[in-house]
Motif scaffolding. Structure first.
Motif, PDB file in Angstrom:
ATOM      1  N   ALA A  32     -20.417  31.069  63.989  1.00  0.00           N
ATOM      2  CA  ALA A  32     -20.312  30.083  65.081  1.00  0.00           C
ATOM      3  C   ALA A  32     -19.313  28.986  64.750  1.00  0.00           C
ATOM      4  CB  ALA A  32     -21.688  29.468  65.341  1.00  0.00           C
ATOM      5  N   TYR A  33     -18.225  29.322  64.114  1.00  0.00           N
ATOM      6  CA  TYR A  33     -17.226  28.345  63.730  1.00  0.00           C
ATOM      7  C   TYR A  33     -16.012  28.453  64.647  1.00  0.00           C
ATOM      8  CZ  TYR A  33     -16.058  32.683  61.406  1.00  0.00           C
ATOM      9  OH  TYR A  33     -15.832  34.010  61.145  1.00  0.00           O
ATOM     10  N   GLY A  60     -29.463  29.630  58.994  1.00  0.00           N
ATOM     11  CA  GLY A  60     -30.845  29.760  59.429  1.00  0.00           C
ATOM     12  C   GLY A  60     -31.112  30.997  60.268  1.00  0.00           C
ATOM     13  N   HIS A  61     -30.059  31.649  60.731  1.00  0.00           N
ATOM     14  CA  HIS A  61     -30.233  32.855  61.538  1.00  0.00           C
ATOM     15  C   HIS A  61     -30.715  33.990  60.633  1.00  0.00           C
ATOM     16  CE1 HIS A  61     -29.212  34.932  65.354  1.00  0.00           C
ATOM     17  NE2 HIS A  61     -29.315  35.978  64.555  1.00  0.00           N
ATOM     18  N   ARG A  62     -31.769  34.694  61.072  1.00  0.00           N
ATOM     19  CA  ARG A  62     -32.320  35.816  60.302  1.00  0.00           C
ATOM     20  C   ARG A  62     -32.244  37.086  61.136  1.00  0.00           C
ATOM     21  NH1 ARG A  62     -34.947  33.630  56.090  1.00  0.00           N
ATOM     22  NH2 ARG A  62     -36.466  35.145  55.459  1.00  0.00           N
ATOM     23  N   MET A  63     -31.870  38.170  60.474  1.00  0.00           N
ATOM     24  CA  MET A  63     -31.815  39.468  61.131  1.00  0.00           C
ATOM     25  C   MET A  63     -32.696  40.441  60.363  1.00  0.00           C
ATOM     26  SD  MET A  63     -27.705  39.472  61.679  1.00  0.00           S
ATOM     27  CE  MET A  63     -27.375  38.153  60.495  1.00  0.00           C
ATOM     28  N   GLU A  64     -33.558  41.128  61.061  1.00  0.00           N
ATOM     29  CA  GLU A  64     -34.401  42.166  60.474  1.00  0.00           C
ATOM     30  C   GLU A  64     -33.600  43.463  60.540  1.00  0.00           C
ATOM     31  OE1 GLU A  64     -38.010  43.051  58.585  1.00  0.00           O
ATOM     32  OE2 GLU A  64     -37.498  41.116  59.472  1.00  0.00           O
ATOM     33  N   LEU A  65     -33.142  43.955  59.399  1.00  0.00           N
ATOM     34  CA  LEU A  65     -32.305  45.154  59.373  1.00  0.00           C
ATOM     35  C   LEU A  65     -33.131  46.432  59.318  1.00  0.00           C
ATOM     36  CD1 LEU A  65     -29.514  43.969  56.909  1.00  0.00           C
ATOM     37  CD2 LEU A  65     -29.602  43.755  59.401  1.00  0.00           C
ATOM     38  N   ALA A  66     -34.280  46.335  58.692  1.00  0.00           N
ATOM     39  CA  ALA A  66     -35.208  47.456  58.540  1.00  0.00           C
ATOM     40  C   ALA A  66     -36.527  46.839  58.080  1.00  0.00           C
ATOM     41  CB  ALA A  66     -34.677  48.451  57.507  1.00  0.00           C
ATOM     42  N   GLU A  72     -30.175  36.860  55.967  1.00  0.00           N
ATOM     43  CA  GLU A  72     -30.211  35.471  56.414  1.00  0.00           C
ATOM     44  C   GLU A  72     -28.839  34.843  56.248  1.00  0.00           C
ATOM     45  OE1 GLU A  72     -32.387  31.220  55.418  1.00  0.00           O
ATOM     46  OE2 GLU A  72     -32.804  32.948  54.150  1.00  0.00           O
ATOM     47  N   VAL A  73     -28.421  34.095  57.256  1.00  0.00           N
ATOM     48  CA  VAL A  73     -27.174  33.336  57.169  1.00  0.00           C
ATOM     49  C   VAL A  73     -27.520  32.004  56.515  1.00  0.00           C
ATOM     50  CG1 VAL A  73     -25.270  32.287  58.452  1.00  0.00           C
ATOM     51  CG2 VAL A  73     -26.293  34.437  59.269  1.00  0.00           C
ATOM     52  N   VAL A  74     -26.943  31.744  55.350  1.00  0.00           N
ATOM     53  CA  VAL A  74     -27.225  30.488  54.655  1.00  0.00           C
ATOM     54  C   VAL A  74     -26.099  29.463  54.816  1.00  0.00           C
ATOM     55  CG1 VAL A  74     -28.854  31.492  53.017  1.00  0.00           C
ATOM     56  CG2 VAL A  74     -26.440  31.406  52.424  1.00  0.00           C
ATOM     57  N   TYR A  75     -24.957  29.906  55.345  1.00  0.00           N
ATOM     58  CA  TYR A  75     -23.821  29.013  55.561  1.00  0.00           C
ATOM     59  C   TYR A  75     -22.871  29.693  56.532  1.00  0.00           C
ATOM     60  CZ  TYR A  75     -20.060  25.758  54.444  1.00  0.00           C
ATOM     61  OH  TYR A  75     -19.076  24.811  54.522  1.00  0.00           O
ATOM     62  N   PRO A  76     -22.183  28.953  57.388  1.00  0.00           N
ATOM     63  CA  PRO A  76     -22.116  27.500  57.542  1.00  0.00           C
ATOM     64  C   PRO A  76     -23.139  26.991  58.545  1.00  0.00           C
ATOM     65  CG  PRO A  76     -20.410  28.500  58.888  1.00  0.00           C
ATOM     66  CD  PRO A  76     -21.137  29.626  58.188  1.00  0.00           C
ATOM     67  N   PRO A  77     -23.469  25.705  58.419  1.00  0.00           N
ATOM     68  CA  PRO A  77     -24.335  25.086  59.419  1.00  0.00           C
ATOM     69  C   PRO A  77     -23.526  24.760  60.671  1.00  0.00           C
ATOM     70  CG  PRO A  77     -23.661  23.464  57.819  1.00  0.00           C
ATOM     71  CD  PRO A  77     -23.097  24.786  57.355  1.00  0.00           C
ATOM     72  N   VAL A  78     -24.206  24.635  61.775  1.00  0.00           N
ATOM     73  CA  VAL A  78     -23.537  24.254  63.019  1.00  0.00           C
ATOM     74  C   VAL A  78     -23.051  22.812  62.895  1.00  0.00           C
ATOM     75  CG1 VAL A  78     -23.902  23.822  65.483  1.00  0.00           C
ATOM     76  CG2 VAL A  78     -24.866  25.848  64.419  1.00  0.00           C
TER      77      VAL A  78
END
Length: 173
Positions: A32-33, A60-66, A72-78
């Motif tokens: 989201a940059y 903070g975005h988390r994706m369940e892959l399996a 989890e996206v740990v960077y960058p913040p909005v």
């Protein structure tokens, strides 16, 4: 199943459209940059023209892959103001069963590492995968101590010279 675009740098994004023309992926994930990357703009136009969606992610975005596998996206913040594509690179943490963690740093450098250290990111990683920031330090001792990886996979290239891993850094790791 999907493609994750780490940042707008041409070496990381240049083959995206030809890849997507050949391989039908279920999902394209992008950060989201905002940036000046003409290739990124062309890619987003191509996705829209071809009716292909994208998912925009941030810290903070988390994706369940399996089952038991999350990304989890740990960077960058909005909202963080950043100058270069490498400073905007997605940093991702893969967790498998809560027992194995891989941290994928892309080309993140000192600014990103310091921000993660100062903002309480969970950096523990069994495996650390890192590129080389085009003009900044990366893989600093403080960051490596916080991640405490069992294995580090680091890219290195003869050209351009600034993206070559130094012998002293490799020996220190």
């Amino acid at each position: 199943d999907g493609v994750i675009l780490t940042h707008g740098d041409s070496r990381h994004l240049g083959g995206a459209v030809p890849l997507l023309e050949e391989v039908r992926v279920a999902e394209v994930i992008d950060g989201a940059y905002a940036d000046r990357s003409s290739l990124r703009k062309k890619l987003h136009q191509w996705l829209a023209t071809h009716g292909r969606g994208k998912q925009i992610v941030w810290r903070g975005h988390r994706m369940e892959l399996a089952p038991d596998v999350t990304l989890e996206v740990v960077y960058p913040p909005v909202g963080r103001e950043l100058r270069t594509a490498d400073d905007k690179a997605l940093v991702l943490r893969l967790s498998v069963g809560g027992r194995f963690h891989a941290m994928m740093m892309s080309d993140a450098g000192f600014q990103t590492e310091q921000w993660l250290l100062e903002n309480g990111a969970d950096l523990q990683a069994d495996l650390l995968i890192k590129g080389k920031h085009a003009g900044d330090l990366s893989g600093t001792p403080g960051f490596l101590a916080a991640a405490d990886p069992r294995l580090v996979v680091a890219s290195s290239t003869a050209f351009p010279p600034q993206e070559q891993i130094s012998e002293p850094w490799a020996a220190g790791v």
